[in-house]
Design an enzyme around this catalytic site. Structure first.
Site, PDB file in Angstrom:
ATOM      1  N   TYR A 170       6.781 -38.414  -1.355  1.00  0.00           N
ATOM      2  CA  TYR A 170       6.624 -36.988  -1.044  1.00  0.00           C
ATOM      3  C   TYR A 170       5.649 -36.818   0.110  1.00  0.00           C
ATOM      4  CZ  TYR A 170       5.748 -32.013  -1.576  1.00  0.00           C
ATOM      5  OH  TYR A 170       5.643 -30.674  -1.347  1.00  0.00           O
ATOM      6  N   ASP A 183       0.421 -41.997   3.874  1.00  0.00           N
ATOM      7  CA  ASP A 183       0.113 -40.667   3.374  1.00  0.00           C
ATOM      8  C   ASP A 183      -0.775 -40.852   2.150  1.00  0.00           C
ATOM      9  OD1 ASP A 183       0.017 -38.176   2.267  1.00  0.00           O
ATOM     10  OD2 ASP A 183       2.134 -37.710   2.608  1.00  0.00           O
ATOM     11  N   LYS A 233      -6.164 -32.402  -0.298  1.00  0.00           N
ATOM     12  CA  LYS A 233      -6.381 -32.135  -1.717  1.00  0.00           C
ATOM     13  C   LYS A 233      -7.752 -32.532  -2.212  1.00  0.00           C
ATOM     14  CE  LYS A 233      -1.523 -32.236  -2.645  1.00  0.00           C
ATOM     15  NZ  LYS A 233      -1.358 -30.832  -2.939  1.00  0.00           N
TER      16      LYS A 233
HETATM   17  C1  LIG Z   1       1.560 -37.572  -0.889  1.00  0.00           C
HETATM   18  C2  LIG Z   1       1.562 -36.136  -0.469  1.00  0.00           C
HETATM   19  N1  LIG Z   1       1.730 -35.835   0.829  1.00  0.00           N
HETATM   20  C3  LIG Z   1       1.714 -34.564   1.262  1.00  0.00           C
HETATM   21  C4  LIG Z   1       1.520 -33.517   0.395  1.00  0.00           C
HETATM   22  C5  LIG Z   1       1.508 -32.107   0.904  1.00  0.00           C
HETATM   23  O1  LIG Z   1       0.241 -31.560   0.768  1.00  0.00           O
HETATM   24  P1  LIG Z   1       0.055 -29.960   0.668  1.00  0.00           P
HETATM   25  O2  LIG Z   1       0.604 -29.541  -0.644  1.00  0.00           O
HETATM   26  O3  LIG Z   1      -1.423 -29.758   0.779  1.00  0.00           O
HETATM   27  O4  LIG Z   1       0.799 -29.372   1.811  1.00  0.00           O
HETATM   28  C6  LIG Z   1       1.341 -33.784  -0.972  1.00  0.00           C
HETATM   29  C7  LIG Z   1       1.196 -32.693  -1.940  1.00  0.00           C
HETATM   30  O5  LIG Z   1       1.351 -32.831  -3.131  1.00  0.00           O
HETATM   31  C8  LIG Z   1       1.361 -35.124  -1.421  1.00  0.00           C
HETATM   32  O6  LIG Z   1       1.211 -35.429  -2.715  1.00  0.00           O
END
Ligand SMILES: Cc1ncc(COP(=O)(O)O)c(C=O)c1O
Length: 505
Positions: A374, A468, A496
């Site tokens: 994700y 990520d 986060k």
């Molecule tokens: C691995 C990962 N990348 C990107 C994101 C996107 O972050 P945001 O919700 O702050 O846009 C998330 C959100 O859960 C995530 O878990």
């Protein structure tokens, strides 16, 4: 020669051929994997895929069909072809009669000293056209005549297999069907990349129907549970109902199932602290997910709130830079080992910006990503892979995302060494490989060796790699998964957890 009127059988074959082409194109499966008599669900196509396919059907046939009809009334390609054949106006999808250039053929035949061909359309099927001397030219002409004869017979609906009817017959043979079913299951995307019914996908269709799989004991348990939840959380339910008209929140339908539809509403909480939240009915909960995993320090940590209050009392001006930005960048680089840091408001923005950086620097466009990873809410990363090899396809995972948005994304299987081959094959076009080192939606898989190979390969091919670390960052280790697995990425995205409960990326 007068045009033979197109019979329904001919047109159906043509329609089926077009349907088959669309399905192959969208799914990345080949025709041997698409049994026109098996239901779409059996073939592994879920409602989202069908909604996408339906768009293509509408474009091709200009006939309105609902996805529901596809699921319930015409759940196979054969049934759909049948329906379209009934619905389409007579002039649509008409089978063109092949142009038999008789005078020219006659001249040619006469030139070659062969008697003129009889009226082919009048010959009974299987009639052998007389061969004269048996020279290569004659043989060729006779073969062509026989082929034409077969085509005309097909047009008259005399049961000669056209390409499609042959395919239909082949795919409908029992032995083939079984093989197709299995192959479809693994190759349509389940084992390959992106399960078509991926329960970890951020997008889940609302299931309105009772699938009938629950036992009486399970149903009884659900009924009791529903009553208990309703009794405990009337305030949350009332608020959800009262706000429904104005507040558009996907969570109000998340997890919808007919069996427990009465308790499909979010718990409305008016206070949270540390590991606890309190709902509007005064119930206290231990929040085991704490902000979907983002609140490492618990809800509303005092030292974070104090710092935020102090800052708000000074300025939160948009535009000028705060003196804190440089300090925080310094600290982030110190902890993560990255060279420089940039700030934005969400994780999705961070990934988006990183992709743009990679494309700018490499001058390339394509992205490689992995199934089930994700990376946020923007279109390009909401993608699933279908098919293998030359038939590999990327499809959006949610309605509302145009197919074009994900055309430049190659979806690979995480941990599978064959994915490295695909990266090598696409090296000249790849701007970035995106990895969620431990999939937040499926954390069991931690292919450390694969990550090392991936890093070595991308280094060799000069393709940047992004980790990520939105979830793994800071909390698995101050240096995140990169430190934990001993792999350095070119780009990394965080968010986060380091916002201490506030949005950041
Ligand atoms: C691995 C990962 N990348 C990107 C994101 C996107 O972050 P945001 O919700 O702050 O846009 C998330 C959100 O859960 C995530 O878990």
């Amino acid at each position: 020669m007068s045009a033979t009127p197109a019979t329904s059988v001919d047109r159906k074959s043509k329609i089926l051929e077009e349907l088959m082409r669309i399905m192959q194109d969208l799914s990345g499966m080949d025709e041997s994997q698409i049994d026109v008599h098996r239901t779409f669900l059996e073939l592994g196509f879920d409602s989202l895929f069908l909604a996408q396919a339906n768009g293509a059907f509408k474009k091709a046939f200009k006939v309105r069909i609902t996805t529901r009809q596809l699921m319930e009334k015409m759940p196979t390609l054969a049934a759909l072809a049948e329906h379209l054949d009934r619905e389409l106006p007579p002039e649509a999808f008409k089978v063109e009669e092949p142009v038999v250039q008789q005078p020219t053929a006659q001249v040619a035949i006469q030139d070659a000293g062969v008697p003129a061909a009889p009226m082919l359309s009048n010959l009974p099927l299987g009639t052998q056209v007389a061969v004269g001397s048996g020279s290569p030219l004659e043989t060729l002409i006779v073969q062509q005549l026989q082929l034409m004869q077969q085509q005309l017979a097909a047009l008259r609906g005399e049961g000669v297999s056209s390409a499609v009817t042959a395919q239909v017959a082949a795919t409908h043979a029992p032995a083939t069907s079984a093989a197709v079913g299995d192959a479809t299951k693994s190759q349509a995307g389940r084992d390959a990349v992106g399960d078509t019914h991926d329960k970890t996908s951020p997008w889940q269709p609302v299931e309105k129907k009772d699938d009938g799989t629950l036992s009486e004991t399970q149903k009884e348990h659900i009924d009791k549970l529903v009553q208990r939840v309703l009794k405990r959380t009337p305030g949350s339910k009332e608020m959800t109902q009262a706000n429904r008209a104005r507040l558009s929140d996907p969570r109000t339908v998340q997890g919808f199932r007919k069996q427990w539809k009465e308790i499909v509403y979010p718990i409305v909480s008016d206070r949270a602290e540390g590991s606890k939240i309190w709902d509007v009915d005064g119930n206290e909960y231990i929040d085991v997910v704490t902000g979907y995993g983002s609140n490492f320090l618990g809800h509303a940590p005092k030292f974070v709130l104090d710092a935020v209050r102090e800052q708000i009392s000074k300025t939160v001006a948009i535009g000028p830079q705060t003196p804190l930005a440089g300090q925080v960048a310094e600290l982030i680089c110190e902890m993560t080992g990255m060279e420089r840091a940039a700030f934005c408001n969400t994780g999705s923005e961070a990934v988006l910006a990183a992709i743009r950086c990679a494309r700018t620097v490499t001058g390339r466009t394509k992205l490689a990503t992995f199934a089930g990873h994700y990376h946020g809410i923007f279109d390009e990363v909401l993608v699933k892979g279908m098919g293998q090899g030359a038939r590999r396809k990327s499809l959006p995972i949610a309605p509302g995302i145009p197919g074009k948005k994900v055309e430049d994304v190659v979806v690979l299987e995480y941990g599978n060494p064959e994915s490295l081959d695909v990266i090598r094959e696409n090296a000249d076009e790849l701007a970035l490989v995106l990895v969620e080192p431990v999939r937040s939606r499926n954390p069991d898989l931690r292919p450390i060796e694969f990550l090392h190979s991936l890093r070595a390969l991308t280094e060799e091919l000069d393709i940047p790699i992004l980790f990520d670390e939105m979830v793994t960052g800071f909390r698995t280790h101050p240096g995140g998964a990169q430190h934990l697995f001993g792999v350095r990425a070119d780009l990394a995205t965080y968010g986060k957890v380091f916002g201490g409960g506030f949005p950041i990326g």
